[in-house]
Design an enzyme around this catalytic site. Structure first.
Site, PDB file in Angstrom:
ATOM      1  N   HIS A  15      28.136  49.968 -18.837  1.00 12.42           N
ATOM      2  CA  HIS A  15      29.536  49.574 -19.016  1.00 12.42           C
ATOM      3  C   HIS A  15      30.222  50.379 -20.122  1.00 12.42           C
ATOM      4  O   HIS A  15      29.570  50.971 -20.994  1.00 12.42           O
ATOM      5  CB  HIS A  15      29.635  48.079 -19.324  1.00 12.42           C
ATOM      6  CG  HIS A  15      28.979  47.682 -20.613  1.00 12.42           C
ATOM      7  ND1 HIS A  15      29.554  47.925 -21.848  1.00 12.42           N
ATOM      8  CD2 HIS A  15      27.796  47.085 -20.860  1.00 12.42           C
ATOM      9  CE1 HIS A  15      28.760  47.479 -22.807  1.00 12.42           C
ATOM     10  NE2 HIS A  15      27.676  46.965 -22.230  1.00 12.42           N
ATOM     11  N   GLU A  85      22.258  41.523 -19.341  1.00 11.49           N
ATOM     12  CA  GLU A  85      21.584  42.147 -20.471  1.00 11.49           C
ATOM     13  C   GLU A  85      20.443  41.258 -20.957  1.00 11.49           C
ATOM     14  O   GLU A  85      20.422  40.053 -20.719  1.00 11.49           O
ATOM     15  CB  GLU A  85      22.597  42.391 -21.605  1.00 11.49           C
ATOM     16  CG  GLU A  85      22.044  43.048 -22.849  1.00 11.49           C
ATOM     17  CD  GLU A  85      21.433  44.428 -22.623  1.00 11.49           C
ATOM     18  OE1 GLU A  85      20.360  44.508 -21.992  1.00 11.49           O
ATOM     19  OE2 GLU A  85      22.002  45.426 -23.106  1.00 11.49           O
TER      20      GLU A  85
END
Length: 191
Positions: A15, A85
């Protein structure tokens, strides 16, 4: 442009930059937006990904990954909870330097995260993503996070999650995994 890496390639996109990624704060469950600079760089990924005929596109559910996917021209990416994550638990929002004040030499790769995920748990969920990517019938595109994608790369190569430490991964970069003959390999990294 056709996929120069082949039908079995897995493209990884970390990202764009957030306030916490810029300052080195561990970010897992905190759902931060991209910085304006992160949005701009994510938009720039669209041209690099546009001509590859992806047959499966997945994203972490966190907005920083979803927005990166959207800005990169893949707003239809399927959310996959396994791409979140590493859960840092009590270390959420804390820098490595701060953690090392009480746990000298700590790293995510060799230490533990009190209240968070173990390396074994991370391996199990990323193994599911690897299996899904290998079962796809064409190139795969994944939007996710730094430690998760580094750990996924280790698992792709048949290595323990801890070997993710060998793969530095910057924000808004493209990496490609694939095969050389029957051996899983890294085809491009951090570009």
């Amino acid at each position: 442009m056709v996929d120069i890496f082949g039908d079995d390639a897995v493209w990884l996109v970390r990202h764009g930059e957030t306030e916490w990624s810029r300052s080195g704060r561990h970010t897992s469950t905190t759902d931060l937006p991209l910085l304006p600079e992160g949005e701009e760089v994510a938009r720039g990924l669209a041209a690099r990904l546009a001509d590859v005929p992806f047959t499966l596109t997945l994203t972490s559910p966190r907005q920083r990954a979803r927005v990166t996917a959207e800005l990169a021209g893949h707003g239809d990416a399927e959310v996959d909870e396994d791409l979140v994550e590493w859960d840092y638990g009590d270390y959420e929002g804390v820098t490595t330097e701060e953690i090392r004040r009480t746990v000298p030499g700590w790293t995510i790769w060799t230490g533990t995260c009190p209240g968070g995920e173990s390396a074994e748990h991370v391996a199990a969920r990323l193994d599911r993503v690897v299996a899904r990517a290998r079962a796809a019938t064409g190139p795969v595109l994944l939007f996710a996070h730094g430690h998760a994608l580094r750990a996924l790369t280790a698992r792709w190569l048949g290595l323990p999650v801890s070997d993710g430490r060998l793969f530095r991964l910057d924000t808004a970069t493209v990496s490609v995994l694939g095969f050389e003959r029957e051996s899983p390999v890294v085809l491009r990294w951090n570009s």
